[in-house]
Design an enzyme around this catalytic site. Structure first.
Site, short mmCIF file in Angstrom:
data_model
loop_
_atom_site.label_atom_id
_atom_site.label_comp_id
_atom_site.label_asym_id
_atom_site.label_seq_id
_atom_site.Cartn_x
_atom_site.Cartn_y
_atom_site.Cartn_z
N LYS A 108 -73.59 18.17 102.45
CA LYS A 108 -73.51 16.94 103.25
C LYS A 108 -72.11 16.79 103.82
O LYS A 108 -71.11 17.02 103.12
CB LYS A 108 -73.87 15.74 102.37
CG LYS A 108 -73.87 14.40 103.08
CD LYS A 108 -74.19 13.30 102.08
CE LYS A 108 -74.24 11.93 102.72
NZ LYS A 108 -74.56 10.87 101.72
N SER A 164 -78.42 8.21 102.75
CA SER A 164 -77.56 8.75 103.79
C SER A 164 -77.49 10.29 103.78
O SER A 164 -76.88 10.87 104.68
CB SER A 164 -76.15 8.18 103.64
OG SER A 164 -75.57 8.56 102.40
N SER A 188 -78.67 7.27 98.10
CA SER A 188 -78.52 8.17 99.24
C SER A 188 -78.95 9.61 99.03
O SER A 188 -79.02 10.36 100.00
CB SER A 188 -77.08 8.14 99.75
OG SER A 188 -76.81 6.92 100.38
#
Length: 473
Positions: A80, A156, A180
């Site tokens: 990420k 996220s 997330s």
């Protein structure tokens, strides 16, 4: 060799060991898949094709010599774009970060993967500074769901979830400050674990403080356990990290659920309206746990929705992460982020400490709850994926993403391990997730129960969905 994209990390390592295929084969297949699905889902901010193939060739040579570097040598991994990865800009979904920089340091979890020979395919998308439960940002646009590109992948860590679901690498590193890794994993039909806070060290420290965890996103619990064996442990840069692990998470997988005391809370005592298809899929999986020997009782934890306290902590963190920005840079921010930053900047120190009091009381209650229940099981989310590009579902009446994630963020406040397991689909073919929560430091129990569901066929199969068609085509 597109079938290689359907193998788990455990299966890839076994194949390398047996000489059935090489890390170069697996990396080429994963890169090809990433390039194939990127136009439709937008899971990546950048791919490292040349670097990945070079790393895979080095790994293949180590395997030929019988000298693998570690537990994940040659396994394709994505990261990420919140976490530092040496040699690549980490832009965090924001136009306010200058990509020109030294970028000469790995985050602790990335460093551990590198030490174990993992092959880095690319950086995955995130909303700006990871601030919300869907993945769209001014810097990288909208990330879409592998099962329906008109829907959101969640967030996220939405790019990571979409990449793993579609076979663009079996493993991804995500971060979770309010759900997330669990939110997008549930929407995309994969497994994800938010470990006990500090189990995976984090550097630089998150502006959201000790709400933010680093965790594995995978197709099944066995891969997550293997990944956690690699990324756990102390790092001198994280003063809040935990000490060494007292054993292997992989070795603990096969304990099963026989005799475990499982509390099943379908709606947190009626506080959450759960869609019928979600509730039915979760209940079927809970019944399977009972059939595997768990002592299941329908009981709710003693908690009231801590959303207001969470907002104080979360909005204050957002204000802090953007504090350095001038007026021109603030105009570049996601409008929703800019709004919560304004709210967060107005909280006082007393407001913040009052929210910490709520957090500590919630932790006390959950500690007491787990003295009589080994695990808590809930839906991961009360709904399946909604329209892409929106923070909240149309017509829901919710103002912020926390309105539709009531099962996830409370356990960031308590720092407990929590995972999502895919347990079916709704009538539109969209994945449903079940959440498993344990007391702090009992990550092994979460992984054991999840693995039991996978082994019993009550969890998703990990089958890679077909390449999606770009939205609007």
């Amino acid at each position: 060799m597109t079938e290689l994209t359907e193998l788990t990390a455990v299966q890839l390592v076994d194949g390398y060991r047996k000489g059935e295929f090489s890390p170069v084969d697996a990396t080429r297949a994963a890169l090809r898949r990433a390039q194939e699905v990127q136009p439709a889902v937008n899971a990546f901010v950048r791919l490292f094709a040349d670097e990945a193939l070079a790393g895979a060739a080095e790994s293949a040579d180590r395997w030929r010599r019988g000298e693998p570097a570690g537990l994940l040598d040659g396994v394709p991994v994505t990261v990420k774009d919140i976490l530092l990865l040496r040699g690549a800009p980490t832009l965090r979904g924001s136009e306010t970060i200058d990509p020109q920089g030294s970028w000469d340091e790995d985050a602790p979890s990335v460093a551990r993967l590198r030490e174990h020979g993992a092959v880095f395919l690319g950086k995955t998308t995130t909303p700006e500074f990871g601030w919300k439960g869907v993945t769209d940002s001014p810097q990288s646009g909208v990330t879409r769901n592998p099962y329906d590109v008109t829907r959101t992948a969640g967030g996220s860590s939405g790019g990571s979830a979409a990449a793993v679901a579609l076979g663009a690498g079996p493993l991804s590193l995500g971060t979770d400050g309010g759900g997330s890794v669990r939110i997008p994993a549930a929407f995309c039909g994969i497994f994800a674990l938010k470990p006990t806070y500090g189990r995976v060290p984090l550097y630089p420290a998150s502006a959201f403080g000790t709400l933010s965890h680093v965790g594995p996103m995978t197709r099944d619990a066995a891969d997550a356990a293997l990944m956690l064996d690699v990324i756990s442990g102390a790092d001198a840069r994280d003063w809040s990290g935990l000490g060494p692990v007292g054993g292997s998470f992989t070795d603990a997988l096969d304990g099963g659920v026989q005799g475990l005391r499982v509390a099943y809370s379908p709606s947190l005592g009626g506080q959450v309206a759960v869609r019928p298809a979600v509730a039915a899929a979760v209940r079927r999986a809970v019944e399977r746990l009972a059939g595997l020997g768990a002592h299941v009782t329908e009981v709710d934890p003693d908690l009231t929705d801590p959303v207001e306290a969470f907002h104080v902590l979360w909005f204050s963190g957002a204000a802090r992460v953007t504090q350095r920005l001038g007026p021109h840079q603030r105009e570049l921010l996601d409008p929703g982020l800019r709004e919560i930053c304004g709210l967060g900047a107005r909280f006082s120190a007393l407001d913040y400490l009052a929210a910490v009091d709520v957090r500590m009381e919630l932790g006390r209650r959950m500690g007491r709850f787990h003295s009589s229940h080994d695990l808590l099981v809930t839906p991961t989310l009360p709904l399946t994926a909604f329209e892409a590009g929106a923070e909240v579902p149309a017509g829901s009446g919710h103002r912020r993403w926390t309105g539709w994630t009531p099962f996830t963020y409370p356990f960031n406040m308590t720092q407990q391990p929590a995972a999502t397991v895919p347990v079916g689909v709704d009538g539109d073919g969209l994945p449903v997730g079940l959440q498993i929560v344990a007391a702090r430091h009992r990550d092994d129990l979460v992984l054991r129960a999840a693995h039991a569901l996978f082994e019993a066929g009550a969890a998703g199969t990990g089958t890679v969905p077909p390449a999606p068609t770009p939205a609007g085509s």
